[in-house]
Design a protein around this motif. Structure first.
Motif, short mmCIF file in Angstrom:
data_model
loop_
_atom_site.label_atom_id
_atom_site.label_comp_id
_atom_site.label_asym_id
_atom_site.label_seq_id
_atom_site.Cartn_x
_atom_site.Cartn_y
_atom_site.Cartn_z
N SER A 27 0.83 -1.20 0.00
CA SER A 27 0.00 0.00 0.00
C SER A 27 0.86 1.25 0.00
CB SER A 27 -0.93 0.01 1.21
OG SER A 27 -1.85 -1.06 1.13
N SER A 28 1.90 1.26 0.81
CA SER A 28 2.81 2.41 0.88
C SER A 28 3.44 2.66 -0.49
CB SER A 28 3.89 2.16 1.93
OG SER A 28 4.81 3.22 1.95
N TYR A 29 3.89 1.60 -1.12
CA TYR A 29 4.50 1.72 -2.45
C TYR A 29 3.51 2.28 -3.46
CZ TYR A 29 6.78 0.26 -6.79
OH TYR A 29 7.34 0.24 -8.04
N ALA A 30 2.29 1.75 -3.45
CA ALA A 30 1.28 2.19 -4.41
C ALA A 30 0.90 3.66 -4.18
CB ALA A 30 0.04 1.31 -4.32
N TYR A 31 0.73 4.06 -2.93
CA TYR A 31 0.42 5.46 -2.64
C TYR A 31 1.58 6.36 -3.05
CZ TYR A 31 -4.05 4.77 -0.34
OH TYR A 31 -5.37 4.48 -0.08
N GLY A 32 2.79 5.89 -2.85
CA GLY A 32 3.95 6.67 -3.27
C GLY A 32 3.96 6.91 -4.77
N LEU A 33 3.64 5.89 -5.55
CA LEU A 33 3.58 6.05 -7.00
C LEU A 33 2.43 6.96 -7.41
CD1 LEU A 33 4.34 2.44 -8.30
CD2 LEU A 33 5.87 4.42 -8.26
N ALA A 34 1.29 6.77 -6.78
CA ALA A 34 0.11 7.57 -7.14
C ALA A 34 0.34 9.05 -6.86
CB ALA A 34 -1.12 7.07 -6.38
N ARG A 35 0.96 9.37 -5.75
CA ARG A 35 1.14 10.77 -5.39
C ARG A 35 2.24 11.44 -6.20
NH1 ARG A 35 4.98 12.09 -0.95
NH2 ARG A 35 6.35 10.31 -0.79
N ALA A 36 3.11 10.66 -6.82
CA ALA A 36 4.24 11.21 -7.57
C ALA A 36 3.87 11.67 -8.97
CB ALA A 36 5.37 10.19 -7.63
N GLN A 37 2.70 11.31 -9.44
CA GLN A 37 2.35 11.65 -10.82
C GLN A 37 2.09 13.15 -10.99
OE1 GLN A 37 -1.84 10.77 -12.16
NE2 GLN A 37 -1.63 9.31 -10.47
N ALA A 38 2.40 13.63 -12.14
CA ALA A 38 2.20 15.05 -12.45
C ALA A 38 0.73 15.32 -12.73
CB ALA A 38 3.04 15.43 -13.66
N GLY A 39 0.31 16.54 -12.45
CA GLY A 39 -1.02 16.98 -12.83
C GLY A 39 -2.13 16.73 -11.85
N LEU A 40 -1.85 16.14 -10.71
CA LEU A 40 -2.91 15.94 -9.72
C LEU A 40 -3.22 17.26 -9.04
CD1 LEU A 40 -2.00 12.61 -7.88
CD2 LEU A 40 -3.93 13.02 -9.41
N PRO A 41 -4.49 17.54 -8.77
CA PRO A 41 -4.83 18.76 -8.03
C PRO A 41 -4.17 18.74 -6.64
CG PRO A 41 -6.80 17.74 -8.97
CD PRO A 41 -5.67 16.77 -9.16
N PRO A 59 -5.19 19.45 -3.60
CA PRO A 59 -5.86 18.75 -2.49
C PRO A 59 -5.75 17.23 -2.58
CG PRO A 59 -7.29 20.45 -3.39
CD PRO A 59 -6.12 20.32 -4.32
N VAL A 60 -5.77 16.69 -3.79
CA VAL A 60 -5.63 15.24 -3.96
C VAL A 60 -4.21 14.82 -3.60
CG1 VAL A 60 -5.69 13.34 -5.63
CG2 VAL A 60 -7.45 15.12 -5.69
N ARG A 61 -3.23 15.59 -4.06
CA ARG A 61 -1.84 15.27 -3.73
C ARG A 61 -1.62 15.34 -2.21
NH1 ARG A 61 1.86 14.75 -7.12
NH2 ARG A 61 1.01 16.19 -8.64
N ALA A 62 -2.19 16.35 -1.56
CA ALA A 62 -2.06 16.48 -0.10
C ALA A 62 -2.67 15.27 0.61
CB ALA A 62 -2.70 17.77 0.38
N LEU A 63 -3.83 14.81 0.13
CA LEU A 63 -4.46 13.64 0.71
C LEU A 63 -3.58 12.40 0.52
CD1 LEU A 63 -6.89 12.19 2.01
CD2 LEU A 63 -7.83 11.95 -0.30
N LEU A 64 -3.06 12.23 -0.67
CA LEU A 64 -2.19 11.09 -0.95
C LEU A 64 -0.91 11.15 -0.12
CD1 LEU A 64 -2.63 10.76 -4.80
CD2 LEU A 64 -3.68 9.36 -3.02
N ASP A 65 -0.38 12.36 0.07
CA ASP A 65 0.81 12.52 0.93
C ASP A 65 0.50 12.06 2.35
OD1 ASP A 65 2.35 13.56 -1.14
OD2 ASP A 65 2.09 15.65 -0.51
N GLN A 66 -0.66 12.45 2.86
CA GLN A 66 -1.06 12.08 4.22
C GLN A 66 -1.24 10.56 4.34
OE1 GLN A 66 -4.84 13.61 5.55
NE2 GLN A 66 -4.32 13.31 7.69
#
Length: 151
Positions: free
Chosen positions: A58-72, A74-81
């Motif tokens: 899960s940690s790995y997947a969230y790390g990849l998801a949050r690293a993508q360009a173009g996310l708003p 608030p979404v990036r902040a949620l993924l970071d958390q």
């Protein structure tokens, strides 16, 4: 498998209940004797190792998801958390695993090493796809903890 919608508890709360298990394991030799405590720890090791793997994935997947360009933002902040929480979960579960003498699974290094639900988040692109995949992963994770507790 329990109905996911009927599960009123977060995975974080289920993981937090692991603290009680940690204390019970620490007190085990006093309460039931060293041999019984070692036998229980040997049984718990593979169960805890599986949860470590789930948290690492899960940690790995969230790390990849949050690293993508173009996310708003608030979404990036949620993924970071959530990624930070996952990292904490991995640490807590590794501590528990070490206490029972278990071996940690290897951390994933590629999305192809993930189960389909977790891989869906790792490969998701765009706000809607990422959030939908994150919800599916969290539901599956909570269900996995319930199943492990039941067994």
């Amino acid at each position: 498998m329990p109905e996911v919608a009927a599960l009123p508890v977060s995975r974080r709360r289920v993981l937090g209940q692991g603290l009680g298990a940690t204390l019970a394991l620490a007190a085990g030799p006093v309460l039931v004797g060293p041999a019984a405590a070692r036998a229980q720890a040997a049984e718990d090791g593979p169960i805890i190792a599986a949860r470590v793997g789930l948290e690492q994935n899960s940690s790995y997947a969230y790390g990849l998801a949050r690293a993508q360009a173009g996310l708003p933002a608030p979404v990036r902040a949620l993924l970071d958390q959530i990624h930070a929480h996952e990292t904490q979960h991995v640490g807590a579960m590794l501590t528990l695993l070490a206490q029972v003498g278990g071996a940690a699974p290897l951390r994933p290094t590629a999305p192809s090493q993930l189960d389909p639900i977790t891989r869906r988040l790792a490969l998701a692109r765009g706000r809607a796809a990422v959030l939908t995949a994150a919800v599916a992963l969290e539901q599956a994770s909570v269900a996995s903890y319930y199943a492990a507790a039941r067994d």
